[in-house]
Motif scaffolding. Structure first.
Motif, PDB file in Angstrom:
ATOM      1  N   LYS A 162       2.498  33.342 -20.726  1.00  0.00           N
ATOM      2  CA  LYS A 162       1.700  33.257 -19.500  1.00  0.00           C
ATOM      3  C   LYS A 162       0.297  32.746 -19.820  1.00  0.00           C
ATOM      4  O   LYS A 162      -0.257  31.917 -19.109  1.00  0.00           O
ATOM      5  CB  LYS A 162       1.623  34.628 -18.811  1.00  0.00           C
ATOM      6  N   THR A 189       2.690  37.549 -22.493  1.00  0.00           N
ATOM      7  CA  THR A 189       3.954  37.012 -21.991  1.00  0.00           C
ATOM      8  C   THR A 189       4.050  37.161 -20.477  1.00  0.00           C
ATOM      9  O   THR A 189       3.220  37.828 -19.845  1.00  0.00           O
ATOM     10  CB  THR A 189       5.155  37.730 -22.637  1.00  0.00           C
ATOM     11  N   CYS A 190       5.071  36.575 -19.904  1.00  0.00           N
ATOM     12  CA  CYS A 190       5.275  36.632 -18.455  1.00  0.00           C
ATOM     13  C   CYS A 190       5.462  38.063 -17.953  1.00  0.00           C
ATOM     14  O   CYS A 190       5.184  38.356 -16.791  1.00  0.00           O
ATOM     15  CB  CYS A 190       6.476  35.793 -18.063  1.00  0.00           C
ATOM     16  N   SER A 191       5.913  38.945 -18.835  1.00  0.00           N
ATOM     17  CA  SER A 191       6.049  40.359 -18.444  1.00  0.00           C
ATOM     18  C   SER A 191       4.894  41.192 -19.003  1.00  0.00           C
ATOM     19  O   SER A 191       5.004  42.411 -19.127  1.00  0.00           O
ATOM     20  CB  SER A 191       7.396  40.924 -18.901  1.00  0.00           C
ATOM     21  N   ASP A 192       3.787  40.501 -19.353  1.00  0.00           N
ATOM     22  CA  ASP A 192       2.522  41.142 -19.748  1.00  0.00           C
ATOM     23  C   ASP A 192       2.562  41.892 -21.078  1.00  0.00           C
ATOM     24  O   ASP A 192       1.826  42.869 -21.271  1.00  0.00           O
ATOM     25  CB  ASP A 192       2.022  42.080 -18.635  1.00  0.00           C
ATOM     26  N   HIS A 193       3.392  41.439 -21.993  1.00  0.00           N
ATOM     27  CA  HIS A 193       3.371  42.006 -23.342  1.00  0.00           C
ATOM     28  C   HIS A 193       2.363  41.231 -24.188  1.00  0.00           C
ATOM     29  O   HIS A 193       2.380  39.995 -24.200  1.00  0.00           O
ATOM     30  CB  HIS A 193       4.748  41.922 -23.999  1.00  0.00           C
ATOM     31  N   GLN A 240      12.899  41.401 -27.151  1.00  0.00           N
ATOM     32  CA  GLN A 240      12.384  41.896 -25.871  1.00  0.00           C
ATOM     33  C   GLN A 240      12.633  40.845 -24.795  1.00  0.00           C
ATOM     34  O   GLN A 240      12.268  39.682 -24.936  1.00  0.00           O
ATOM     35  CB  GLN A 240      10.881  42.180 -25.992  1.00  0.00           C
ATOM     36  N   THR A 241      13.273  41.264 -23.708  1.00  0.00           N
ATOM     37  CA  THR A 241      13.393  40.416 -22.531  1.00  0.00           C
ATOM     38  C   THR A 241      12.439  40.968 -21.481  1.00  0.00           C
ATOM     39  O   THR A 241      11.723  41.949 -21.731  1.00  0.00           O
ATOM     40  CB  THR A 241      14.828  40.418 -21.971  1.00  0.00           C
ATOM     41  N   SER A 242      12.434  40.392 -20.309  1.00  0.00           N
ATOM     42  CA  SER A 242      11.553  40.900 -19.256  1.00  0.00           C
ATOM     43  C   SER A 242      12.004  42.266 -18.762  1.00  0.00           C
ATOM     44  O   SER A 242      11.239  43.001 -18.135  1.00  0.00           O
ATOM     45  CB  SER A 242      11.517  39.925 -18.082  1.00  0.00           C
ATOM     46  N   GLU A 243      13.272  42.641 -19.092  1.00  0.00           N
ATOM     47  CA  GLU A 243      13.829  43.881 -18.552  1.00  0.00           C
ATOM     48  C   GLU A 243      14.169  44.925 -19.593  1.00  0.00           C
ATOM     49  O   GLU A 243      14.288  46.106 -19.272  1.00  0.00           O
ATOM     50  CB  GLU A 243      15.079  43.564 -17.723  1.00  0.00           C
ATOM     51  N   GLU A 249      12.009  37.010 -24.553  1.00  0.00           N
ATOM     52  CA  GLU A 249      10.598  36.615 -24.499  1.00  0.00           C
ATOM     53  C   GLU A 249      10.000  36.530 -25.892  1.00  0.00           C
ATOM     54  O   GLU A 249       9.292  35.579 -26.218  1.00  0.00           O
ATOM     55  CB  GLU A 249       9.790  37.607 -23.652  1.00  0.00           C
TER      56      GLU A 249
END
Length: 239
Positions: free
Chosen positions: A202, A216-220, A166-169, A154
Motif C-alpha cells: 500500500k 501492506t494492503c491489510s496494514d501489516h 500471511q494473507t489478508s485473512e 501478502e
C-alpha cells in the motif's frame, strides 16, 4: 543400509511397499506419509537417503512436492505410479528410477541395487520434470492443513519457530523455506527474513539511515533493509 521415506495416500500401497523394502535387508524405512504436505515435513525432519514418492495424490501431487523441496537437501527420489505412459516416458528420458503399481519384487530388487551403487542425486537433477513455479503453498494452522494460493500471499517471513505466510485473512506456517518461496513464487526479498508480494504494497515509508518500512494492503508493517530498498523501488518503477 539406506534410510527411506514412503509417501503414498493409499494406506495399503504404503504398507505393502514398506514391507517389501524392509524385506530386502538393505533399506530401512524410517517414516511414512499419507500426503505430500506431511511428506514434505518428514523429508525436512528425517532427511532420508531416498524417498519413494507416489505421483498421484490429492491437493498436492508428487511432482508438485518435488518442486517444493529445498535444493540443499541431499536425497534420491524413486517415483511410484500406476501405469502412466507420459510420466514413465519422462522418467526414462531423464534416467529417473520408478516403480509401477502393483510393485513387482524383482523390479524392486533392481531399484535397490541401483540405489546402493549410484551416487547421490541432487534435487537440481529433477528440475526437468518439477514445476518451475508454485501456484499454491501448503501450510498448517489452527490444527488444520491449509492450501494457500500463491497469489493471495501478502508476505512471508521466518523466525525461530519456522516460516510463515500471511494473507489478508489468515496467517499460517509453511514447511517451505524462504529460499524456495523466493525462487518459485512472485514474492520478492525485502529483508533477510521477509518476502513481499509487490501487489500487496500500500505504501513504503522511508526512514532514517536508508531503511524503510512497507505497509501492506491489510496494514501489516514489513521492514525493508538498505540492501533491498533500491531493487524494491526499481520494481515499483522508481529509479
Amino acid at each position: 543400509m539406506l534410510s527411506a521415506l514412503v509417501i503414498d495416500d493409499e494406506l495399503f500401497a504404503r504398507e505393502e511397499l514398506t514391507e517389501l523394502l524392509e524385506e530386502t535387508g538393505r533399506i530401512s524405512v524410517v517414516g511414512q506419509a499419507s500426503n505430500a504436505i506431511e511428506g514434505l515435513k518428514k523429508i525436512n525432519q528425517l532427511k532420508p537417503d531416498v524417498v519413494f514418492l507416489d505421483i498421484h495424490m490429492p491437493q498436492v501431487s508428487g511432482i508438485e512436492l518435488l518442486g517444493m523441496l529445498d535444493p540443499d537437501i541431499q536425497t534420491r527420489v524413486v517415483f511410484v505410479t500406476a501405469y502412466d505412459q507420459f510420466a514413465v516416458q519422462a522418467f526414462e528420458e531423464n534416467a529417473f528410477d520408478y516403480l509401477l503399481k502393483p510393485v513387482d519384487t524383482k523390479r524392486l530388487d533392481v531399484t535397490v541395487q541401483r540405489l546402493l551403487k549410484s551416487e547421490q542425486k541432487t534435487l537440481q537433477q529433477y528440475e526437468a520434470i518439477s514445476p518451475p513455479s508454485l501456484d499454491q503453498v501448503p501450510c498448517v494452522g489452527l490444527n488444520r492443513i491449509v492450501i494457500v494460493p500463491t497469489k493471495d500471499i501478502e508476505f512471508a517471513y521466518s523466525d525461530i519457530s519456522g516460516v510463515h505466510v500471511q494473507t489478508s485473512e489468515q496467517a499460517a506456517t509453511s514447511q517451505l523455506t524462504l529460499k524456495i518461496l523466493e525462487e518459485k513464487t512472485p514474492l520478492v526479498r525485502c529483508h533477510r527474513q521477509y518476502l513481499i508480494n509487490i501487489k500487496a504494497i500500500k505504501e513504503i515509508k522511508l526512514l532514517e539511515n536508508g531503511l524503510a518500512e512497507i505497509v501492506t494492503c491489510s496494514d501489516h508493517p514489513i521492514p525493508v533493509s538498505r540492501r533491498y530498498l533500491k531493487t524494491l523501488k526499481e520494481l515499483l518503477g522508481f529509479h
